[in-house]
Design a protein around this motif. Structure first.
Motif, mmCIF file in Angstrom:
data_model
loop_
_atom_site.group_PDB
_atom_site.id
_atom_site.type_symbol
_atom_site.label_atom_id
_atom_site.label_comp_id
_atom_site.label_asym_id
_atom_site.label_seq_id
_atom_site.Cartn_x
_atom_site.Cartn_y
_atom_site.Cartn_z
ATOM 1 N N PRO A 144 0.835 -1.212 0.000
ATOM 2 C CA PRO A 144 0.000 0.000 0.000
ATOM 3 C C PRO A 144 0.867 1.258 0.000
ATOM 4 O O PRO A 144 0.909 1.995 0.969
ATOM 5 C CB PRO A 144 -0.810 -0.116 1.301
ATOM 6 C CG PRO A 144 -0.197 -1.211 2.068
ATOM 7 C CD PRO A 144 0.843 -1.900 1.290
ATOM 8 N N VAL A 179 -2.328 -7.947 -1.901
ATOM 9 C CA VAL A 179 -1.790 -6.793 -1.175
ATOM 10 C C VAL A 179 -1.030 -7.307 0.045
ATOM 11 O O VAL A 179 -1.580 -8.076 0.843
ATOM 12 C CB VAL A 179 -2.920 -5.830 -0.751
ATOM 13 C CG1 VAL A 179 -2.371 -4.682 0.083
ATOM 14 C CG2 VAL A 179 -3.630 -5.289 -1.986
ATOM 15 N N TYR A 182 0.067 -4.974 4.701
ATOM 16 C CA TYR A 182 -1.055 -4.079 4.976
ATOM 17 C C TYR A 182 -1.164 -3.855 6.486
ATOM 18 O O TYR A 182 -1.074 -4.804 7.269
ATOM 19 C CB TYR A 182 -2.345 -4.717 4.443
ATOM 20 C CG TYR A 182 -3.503 -3.766 4.334
ATOM 21 C CD1 TYR A 182 -3.485 -2.740 3.396
ATOM 22 C CD2 TYR A 182 -4.621 -3.897 5.153
ATOM 23 C CE1 TYR A 182 -4.556 -1.871 3.271
ATOM 24 C CE2 TYR A 182 -5.707 -3.032 5.027
ATOM 25 C CZ TYR A 182 -5.664 -2.022 4.093
ATOM 26 O OH TYR A 182 -6.722 -1.171 3.963
ATOM 27 N N VAL A 187 -3.818 2.558 8.190
ATOM 28 C CA VAL A 187 -4.887 2.938 7.262
ATOM 29 C C VAL A 187 -5.924 3.778 8.010
ATOM 30 O O VAL A 187 -6.357 4.825 7.544
ATOM 31 C CB VAL A 187 -5.549 1.688 6.636
ATOM 32 C CG1 VAL A 187 -6.801 2.066 5.853
ATOM 33 C CG2 VAL A 187 -4.562 0.971 5.736
ATOM 34 N N LEU A 195 -7.310 -0.338 1.191
ATOM 35 C CA LEU A 195 -7.498 -1.450 0.275
ATOM 36 C C LEU A 195 -8.404 -1.044 -0.892
ATOM 37 O O LEU A 195 -8.106 -1.325 -2.057
ATOM 38 C CB LEU A 195 -8.119 -2.597 1.065
ATOM 39 C CG LEU A 195 -8.177 -3.948 0.416
ATOM 40 C CD1 LEU A 195 -6.799 -4.387 -0.010
ATOM 41 C CD2 LEU A 195 -8.778 -4.941 1.380
ATOM 42 N N ILE A 198 -6.571 1.022 -3.457
ATOM 43 C CA ILE A 198 -5.656 0.245 -4.311
ATOM 44 C C ILE A 198 -6.465 -0.512 -5.369
ATOM 45 O O ILE A 198 -6.106 -0.545 -6.548
ATOM 46 C CB ILE A 198 -4.827 -0.749 -3.464
ATOM 47 C CG1 ILE A 198 -4.027 0.010 -2.404
ATOM 48 C CG2 ILE A 198 -3.893 -1.571 -4.338
ATOM 49 C CD1 ILE A 198 -3.368 -0.896 -1.383
#
Lengths: 272, 93
Positions: A144, A179, A182, A187, A195, A198
């Protein structure tokens, strides 16, 4: 006929080899005859991550140049008996790989295996192009982070134009997004790409989300694919991803922020 | 450190940077996806413009500047051609 899967990313250090090792092990655990090939000639590392570095005698370059038979170069895994590893050469340069040579190796492996996983080197040079050329499916490993997402987009472009399937105008390579690293807490704080963001940008189906986890480093320290560390979040996330790959419907896990309770806020708990 | 954080009513909120990451990616990829299909057209464009302008005025090809500014909704291509100024000292009429 075996399925050829490339694990690729464009950018280095995002977890291609970790994911290749975990994924190959997971597929083999499901009873699929699986071989994982290291395409990073000159900088091989899959052998270390798989813990077979002391068993390497011959490598893919020896096979292509006729110095060894394929069966001599393949290393049978001692943990999962349906799994084999084909190492890269550490001494030769990447020009030792040729399209014809790789084609012959893959053709021969197709007779004995269900899945052929190709662990791509970073970049979009010869080694990476050869790793993806024969692919039926691609697992695009993305962090990310802006440079990783951009490079993944670039490699998707390469898959759509320079793979064998693209050149022969067959059905396109089936793309999967994986991914890695993460961190839902970051986040939540707005420090890391979500997510959804992306997926919004890359627009390919999501295969799995591997959380940032201490178990990944522990696994590479000991040469055990992280998927074998069954209680660890990364191990479970890889298991989920493999199950989804094989057609199972599994909910995404480790993607949401867990609010810390009173005690962990007070004493500072860290996720394993 | 952690118990100090606990007593602080609200940690100083750092501004979220992820939305910027998304926006910048969307812009750069929108352009890269287009240019992936074709060749890099800028050098050719610059050469053709210089030839065209040179047909009408005498210019120094070195003094042509092409710049591209890429934005979300709008991109600007600026072409600056420097025309030679009058040279009164040498001019004989």
């Amino acid at each position: 006929m075996a399925q050829v899967i490339v694990v690729t990313s464009g950018k280095g250090g995002v977890g291609k080899t970790t994911s290749s090792a975990a994924f190959a092990t997971g597929l083999a655990q499901s009873g699929k005859k699986t071989v994982v090939i290291d395409f990073d000639v000159g900088l091989r590392n899959l052998d270390l991550i798989m813990g077979v570095e002391r068993r390497v005698v011959f490598d893919i370059v020896n096979v292509i140049s006729g110095e060894a038979r394929l069966s001599q170069a393949l290393i049978r895994d001692k943990r999962v008996d349906t799994l084999s590893i084909l190492p890269a050469s550490q001494t030769r340069d990447k020009d030792a790989l040729t399209k014809e040579g790789v084609a012959t190796v893959i053709e021969e492996l197709s007779k004995d295996f269900d899945y052929i996983l190709c662990d791509s080197p970073a970049g979009i040079e010869k080694g990476a192009l050869l790793a993806l050329y024969f692919a039926d499916q691609a697992i695009v490993v993305t962090n990310p982070e802006v440079s990783s997402v951009r490079d993944s987009d670039r490699i998707l472009g390469v898959l759509q134009s320079k793979s064998k399937r693209a050149e022969e105008k067959k059905d396109p390579v089936k793309e999967h997004l994986l991914v890695t690293r993460y961190d839902p807490n970051r986040v939540e704080k707005g420090e890391m790409l979500k997510l959804d963001d992306i997926q919004d940008i890359l627009r390919i189906p999501l295969l799995g989300v591997i959380p940032e986890s201490e178990s990944v480093l522990k696994a590479s320290n000991t040469g055990n694919p992280v998927i074998l560390d069954e209680p660890s979040p990364a191990g479970q996330a890889y298991k989920d991803a493999v199950a989804r790959f094989l057609g199972e419907d599994r909910k995404m896990r480790f993607t949401d922020y867990e609010k810390k309770g009173f005690f962990s806020r007070l004493f500072g708990g860290r996720a394993a | 450190m952690n118990w100090l954080h606990f007593f602080r009513n609200k940690q100083e909120e750092a501004p979220a940077t992820a939305p910027q990451a998304k926006e910048r990616l969307q812009i750069v990829l929108a352009h890269e996806r287009i240019s992936r299909k074709g060749e890099d057209f800028l050098p050719k464009l610059q050469r053709e413009i210089v030839e065209l302008v040179a047909r009408h005025v005498s210019i120094d090809p070195e003094r042509v500047n092409v710049s591209l500014e890429r934005g979300g909704d709008l991109s600007t291509l600026a072409i600056a051609v420097e025309l030679p100024g009058p040279e009164p000292a040498r001019r004989v009429s």
